[in-house]
Motif scaffolding. Structure first.
Motif, PDB file in Angstrom:
ATOM      1  N   PRO A 175       0.819  -1.215   0.000  1.00 22.07           N
ATOM      2  CA  PRO A 175       0.000   0.000   0.000  1.00 22.07           C
ATOM      3  C   PRO A 175       0.857   1.272   0.000  1.00 22.07           C
ATOM      4  O   PRO A 175       0.449   2.289  -0.550  1.00 22.07           O
ATOM      5  N   GLY A 176       2.053   1.187   0.563  1.00 22.69           N
ATOM      6  CA  GLY A 176       2.936   2.348   0.609  1.00 22.69           C
ATOM      7  C   GLY A 176       3.451   2.736  -0.765  1.00 22.69           C
ATOM      8  O   GLY A 176       3.816   3.878  -1.008  1.00 22.69           O
ATOM      9  N   ARG A 177       3.456   1.792  -1.660  1.00 19.39           N
ATOM     10  CA  ARG A 177       3.888   2.070  -3.030  1.00 19.39           C
ATOM     11  C   ARG A 177       2.661   2.253  -3.939  1.00 19.39           C
ATOM     12  O   ARG A 177       2.807   2.314  -5.145  1.00 19.39           O
ATOM     13  N   ALA A 178       1.462   2.236  -3.332  1.00 16.50           N
ATOM     14  CA  ALA A 178       0.198   2.325  -4.103  1.00 16.50           C
ATOM     15  C   ALA A 178       0.189   1.250  -5.191  1.00 16.50           C
ATOM     16  O   ALA A 178      -0.039   1.517  -6.357  1.00 16.50           O
ATOM     17  N   GLN A 179       0.460   0.005  -4.762  1.00 14.14           N
ATOM     18  CA  GLN A 179       0.467  -1.097  -5.714  1.00 14.14           C
ATOM     19  C   GLN A 179      -0.341  -2.280  -5.207  1.00 14.14           C
ATOM     20  O   GLN A 179      -0.463  -2.487  -3.996  1.00 14.14           O
ATOM     21  N   THR A 180      -0.866  -3.045  -6.127  1.00 16.13           N
ATOM     22  CA  THR A 180      -1.471  -4.330  -5.764  1.00 16.13           C
ATOM     23  C   THR A 180      -0.305  -5.268  -5.442  1.00 16.13           C
ATOM     24  O   THR A 180       0.849  -4.977  -5.782  1.00 16.13           O
ATOM     25  N   ILE A 181      -0.605  -6.416  -4.853  1.00 17.80           N
ATOM     26  CA  ILE A 181       0.481  -7.351  -4.528  1.00 17.80           C
ATOM     27  C   ILE A 181       1.118  -7.895  -5.806  1.00 17.80           C
ATOM     28  O   ILE A 181       2.318  -8.168  -5.827  1.00 17.80           O
ATOM     29  N   PHE A 182       0.362  -7.988  -6.875  1.00 24.12           N
ATOM     30  CA  PHE A 182       0.909  -8.502  -8.136  1.00 24.12           C
ATOM     31  C   PHE A 182       1.982  -7.557  -8.686  1.00 24.12           C
ATOM     32  O   PHE A 182       3.066  -7.980  -9.085  1.00 24.12           O
ATOM     33  N   ALA A 183       1.678  -6.261  -8.662  1.00 27.94           N
ATOM     34  CA  ALA A 183       2.636  -5.267  -9.179  1.00 27.94           C
ATOM     35  C   ALA A 183       3.834  -5.172  -8.239  1.00 27.94           C
ATOM     36  O   ALA A 183       4.979  -5.081  -8.676  1.00 27.94           O
ATOM     37  N   TYR A 184       3.581  -5.243  -6.929  1.00 19.56           N
ATOM     38  CA  TYR A 184       4.653  -5.072  -5.952  1.00 19.56           C
ATOM     39  C   TYR A 184       5.648  -6.234  -6.023  1.00 19.56           C
ATOM     40  O   TYR A 184       6.840  -6.055  -6.036  1.00 19.56           O
ATOM     41  N   GLU A 185       5.141  -7.468  -6.086  1.00 20.83           N
ATOM     42  CA  GLU A 185       6.020  -8.644  -6.123  1.00 20.83           C
ATOM     43  C   GLU A 185       6.605  -8.844  -7.515  1.00 20.83           C
ATOM     44  O   GLU A 185       7.709  -9.367  -7.654  1.00 20.83           O
ATOM     45  N   ASN A 186       5.824  -8.491  -8.539  1.00 16.15           N
ATOM     46  CA  ASN A 186       6.279  -8.582  -9.931  1.00 16.15           C
ATOM     47  C   ASN A 186       6.929  -9.947 -10.251  1.00 16.15           C
ATOM     48  O   ASN A 186       7.961 -10.020 -10.901  1.00 16.15           O
ATOM     49  N   SER A 187       6.289 -10.992  -9.719  1.00 16.21           N
ATOM     50  CA  SER A 187       6.809 -12.348  -9.985  1.00 16.21           C
ATOM     51  C   SER A 187       5.687 -13.343  -9.795  1.00 16.21           C
ATOM     52  O   SER A 187       4.969 -13.307  -8.789  1.00 16.21           O
ATOM     53  N   GLU A 188       5.538 -14.231 -10.774  1.00 15.47           N
ATOM     54  CA  GLU A 188       4.449 -15.218 -10.681  1.00 15.47           C
ATOM     55  C   GLU A 188       4.632 -16.169  -9.500  1.00 15.47           C
ATOM     56  O   GLU A 188       3.696 -16.841  -9.113  1.00 15.47           O
ATOM     57  N   GLN A 189       5.854 -16.231  -8.945  1.00 16.26           N
ATOM     58  CA  GLN A 189       6.086 -17.123  -7.807  1.00 16.26           C
ATOM     59  C   GLN A 189       5.985 -16.387  -6.472  1.00 16.26           C
ATOM     60  O   GLN A 189       6.194 -16.989  -5.414  1.00 16.26           O
ATOM     61  N   GLY A 190       5.747 -15.077  -6.496  1.00 11.23           N
ATOM     62  CA  GLY A 190       5.660 -14.324  -5.243  1.00 11.23           C
ATOM     63  C   GLY A 190       4.580 -14.932  -4.357  1.00 11.23           C
ATOM     64  O   GLY A 190       3.549 -15.391  -4.849  1.00 11.23           O
ATOM     65  N   ARG A 191       4.824 -14.872  -3.041  1.00 15.00           N
ATOM     66  CA  ARG A 191       3.906 -15.497  -2.090  1.00 15.00           C
ATOM     67  C   ARG A 191       2.485 -14.940  -2.225  1.00 15.00           C
ATOM     68  O   ARG A 191       1.510 -15.672  -2.291  1.00 15.00           O
ATOM     69  N   GLY A 192       2.364 -13.617  -2.276  1.00 23.16           N
ATOM     70  CA  GLY A 192       1.049 -12.996  -2.384  1.00 23.16           C
ATOM     71  C   GLY A 192       0.414 -13.253  -3.739  1.00 23.16           C
ATOM     72  O   GLY A 192      -0.797 -13.471  -3.841  1.00 23.16           O
ATOM     73  N   THR A 193       1.264 -13.271  -4.779  1.00 25.37           N
ATOM     74  CA  THR A 193       0.775 -13.523  -6.138  1.00 25.37           C
ATOM     75  C   THR A 193       0.172 -14.933  -6.226  1.00 25.37           C
ATOM     76  O   THR A 193      -0.934 -15.111  -6.733  1.00 25.37           O
ATOM     77  N   VAL A 194       0.891 -15.904  -5.695  1.00 24.88           N
ATOM     78  CA  VAL A 194       0.399 -17.295  -5.692  1.00 24.88           C
ATOM     79  C   VAL A 194      -0.893 -17.400  -4.885  1.00 24.88           C
ATOM     80  O   VAL A 194      -1.891 -17.981  -5.323  1.00 24.88           O
ATOM     81  N   ASP A 195      -0.917 -16.783  -3.693  1.00 26.08           N
ATOM     82  CA  ASP A 195      -2.108 -16.880  -2.830  1.00 26.08           C
ATOM     83  C   ASP A 195      -3.324 -16.241  -3.482  1.00 26.08           C
ATOM     84  O   ASP A 195      -4.422 -16.794  -3.459  1.00 26.08           O
ATOM     85  N   PHE A 196      -3.138 -15.057  -4.049  1.00 24.57           N
ATOM     86  CA  PHE A 196      -4.296 -14.373  -4.630  1.00 24.57           C
ATOM     87  C   PHE A 196      -4.699 -14.962  -5.969  1.00 24.57           C
ATOM     88  O   PHE A 196      -5.855 -14.887  -6.367  1.00 24.57           O
ATOM     89  N   ASP A 197      -3.742 -15.601  -6.667  1.00 24.63           N
ATOM     90  CA  ASP A 197      -4.129 -16.345  -7.863  1.00 24.63           C
ATOM     91  C   ASP A 197      -5.026 -17.523  -7.474  1.00 24.63           C
ATOM     92  O   ASP A 197      -6.039 -17.786  -8.132  1.00 24.63           O
TER      93      ASP A 197
END
Ligand SMILES: Nc1ncnc2c1ncn2[C@@H]1O[C@H](COP(=O)(O)OP(=O)(O)OP(=O)(O)O)[C@@H](O)[C@H]1O
Ligand SMILES: Nc1ncnc2c1ncn2[C@@H]1O[C@H](COP(=O)(O)OP(=O)(O)OP(=O)(O)O)[C@@H](O)[C@H]1O
Ligand SMILES: [Mg+2]
Ligand SMILES: [Mg+2]
Lengths: 257, 257
Positions: free
Chosen positions: B222-244
Motif C-alpha cells: 500500500p505504501g507504493r500504491a500497488q497491488t500485490i501482483f505489481a509489488y512482487e512482480n513475480s508469478e512465484q511471489g507469495r502474495g501472487t500465488v495466494d491471490f491467484d
C-alpha cells in the motif's frame, strides 16, 4: 479521575489490547481504574468479563436513557479494575444518538458523578469516527493513539487528527493527545523502522518511548479471557514488560510521576 | 455482472487487501472489474488511485444525490480494473443516509445500469455494520468474509452473520456467503491452526481452500500504491500465488468454472 480515550479509526491496530492491558497495568499499581467499552464489537467486555445476555443493560442502555453508570459496572479478575460493559445493542447507538439534543455530551455527563471513585477511566473505542467515538473524545482528558507498524494505519492518522482538532475547537478545549503508541513492533521487518521514523519525524516526543512488540501471546490471551499479565504470569514476559513500561510512561505524563 | 461485498466488522482482518487483490486477480484473467470503495478510510482508493481532492466527487456524493456512478469511475494501473473512489465526505454518509427513504437500496440502484459493462463488482467495506455496509450487502450477490488467524475476529463473526441474515430476510433474499477466506496465515503460530480448525468445524466447505499467508510485502505494497501482483512482480511471489488461488476459487464458485 483522569479519563483516557484509546482511539484510531484504522481497524486492528491494537486499541482494545492497549485499553485492556493499560487498564490492568494501572490497576496493578494500585490505581482504581474503570475500563469503559464503547465498541459495538464488545471485545474489551469479552476479555475481562463475558458477553452480556440480552436482558443485561450495557453502555447503550445507559447512554440513551441518561441513567447512571453505576448499576452496570462489574468487577474483573484484576484487582482495582472495574468494567462498564458493552452489549450488542451498542451497534445501534449511533443512529439513536444522532437525533438527540446534546448527543456528544452524554458520556461526559455520565462520568461526572464518578470523579471521586476512580483514579483513571480508560475508554476503548471502535474503528470509526462516529458519535460514540466523539462521545469518548469529549469525555476524555487525554487520547492515546495506537499505531501498528504498517503503511495504511499511517494514512489514517490525518482523519483522526482532524476529528480530534474539531472536538477540541468545538466541544472540548482541554482535550490533549497523551501520545502515540507503536504496536505490533517487529524488528525483523524493515517497514517497522520506516513507520517508526515517520512517526518520530511528525510527532517527536509525543511518541511514547516504549514499544509494544509483536507477541503471539497477545493473539491468544483474548481466547482465555485474560489480560496479558494474567496470560504470561511472569514479570519477564514480553507483553508484561512492554505494558509495564507503557504504564510507567502514562503515569509520568498524567501524574507528573 | 456479479457483485461481491467483502465484509467483516472486525478491524484489520484484511478486507481491503482482499478486495483490491481479488479485484486485480480477476482483472488479470481478462474479466472487467469495478472496485467500489465504500470505506470512509478510503484505503482502496489510496492503493489503486490516490486521495481525492475536496472538489472531486466520490462515492458519498453519488450515493446521497442518487446520481450515476459513471462520472466518478477512474481507471487504474491494472488493465481491466476500474475504481469508484471514496472521498473524505464518506465519513458522514451514514448519518445523512439514515433519514432518507429507501436508504438501504441506494447502492443497488446505482449498480443496476452498470450490469452489462463489468463482469464483476467488488465492494470494500469499513469495519462496522452501519448503513454503508448494509448498502453493500443489499447490492451484492455474494459476501466474502476475511478472517485473520486470531481469537477476536472469530468472536465477531456472530454479529456479522446476524446482520447478513437480517439483510437476507428483510431486504435481499438472494444474498449468499461465497466463503470465508483465512488471512495472515502464519504456520509458525499454534493459534493459526486453532482458528483454522474452528472455522472448518463451523463452516466446512464454505471456507476457501486457499490461505492468504502472512507476508510482509502486503504491509509495504500500500505504501507504493500497488497491488500485490505489481509489488512482487513475480508469478512465484507469495502474495501472487495466494491471490491467484483465491481468484481461481472465486471463479469456480461464481462462474461454475
Ligand atoms: N503486540 C501484539 N502482537 C501480536 N498480536 C497482537 C498484538 N496486539 C494485538 N494483537 C492482536 O491483533 C488483533 C488486533 O488487535 P486489537 O483487537 O486490540 O485491535 P483493535 O484496534 O482494537 O481492533 P478493532 O479496530 O477491531 O477494534 C487482535 O487479534 C489481537 O489479539
Ligand atoms: N497477508 C498479510 N500479511 C501481512 N500483512 C497483511 C496481510 N494482509 C494485510 N496485511 C496488512 O495488515 C493490515 C490490515 O489489513 P487491511 O487494511 O487490508 O484490513 P482491513 O480489514 O481492510 O482493515 P479495516 O478494518 O481498517 O478496514 C494492513 O496494514 C495490511 O497491509
Ligand atoms: Mg478493538
Ligand atoms: Mg479496510
Amino acid at each position: 479521575m483522569k479519563t483516557i480515550a484509546v482511539a484510531n479509526q484504522k481497524g486492528g491496530v491494537g486499541k482494545t489490547t492497549v485499553a485492556v492491558n493499560l487498564g490492568a497495568g494501572l490497576a496493578r499499581r494500585g490505581r482504581k481504574v474503570l475500563l469503559i467499552d464503547l465498541d459495538a464489537q464488545c471485545n474489551a467486555t469479552q476479555i475481562v468479563h463475558r458477553m452480556l445476555s440480552e436482558s443485561e443493560p450495557g453502555m447503550c442502555e445507559v447512554l440513551l436513557n441518561e441513567r447512571s453508570l453505576t448499576p452496570i459496572i462489574v468487577p474483573t479478575k484484576q484487582e482495582n479494575l472495574s468494567l462498564a460493559p458493552a452489549g450488542e445493542s451498542l451497534a445501534n447507538a449511533d443512529l439513536n444518538l444522532a437525533a438527540m439534543m446534546g448527543r456528544e455530551l452524554f458520556l461526559r455527563n455520565l462520568l461526572e458523578p464518578l470523579h471521586d471513585q476512580y483514579d483513571f477511566a480508560i475508554i476503548d473505542t471502535g474503528p470509526y469516527l462516529g458519535l460514540l467515538t466523539v462521545n469518548a473524545l469529549v469525555a476524555a482528558d487525554y487520547v492515546i493513539v495506537p499505531v501498528s507498524c504498517e503503511f495504511l494505519p499511517l494514512l489514517g492518522l490525518k482523519f483522526l487528527l482532524e476529528t480530534v482538532r474539531k472536538v477540541h475547537d468545538k466541544l472540548h478545549s482541554k482535550l490533549k493527545i497523551l501520545g502515540y503508541i507503536i504496536t505490533m513492533y517487529d524488528r525483523r521487518e524493515s517497514i517497522t523502522f520506516q513507520v517508526e521514523q515517520t512517526l518520530l519525524d511528525h510527532f517527536g516526543d509525543d511518541v511514547f518511548k516504549c514499544r509494544i512488540r509483536i507477541n503471539t501471546k497477545q493473539k491468544g490471551a483474548p481466547g482465555r479471557a485474560q489480560t496479558i499479565f494474567a496470560y504470561e504470569n511472569s514479570e519477564q514476559g514480553r507483553g508484561t514488560v512492554d505494558f509495564d513500561s507503557l504504564t510507567d510512561e502514562v503515569l509520568a505524563r498524567t501524574e507528573g510521576g
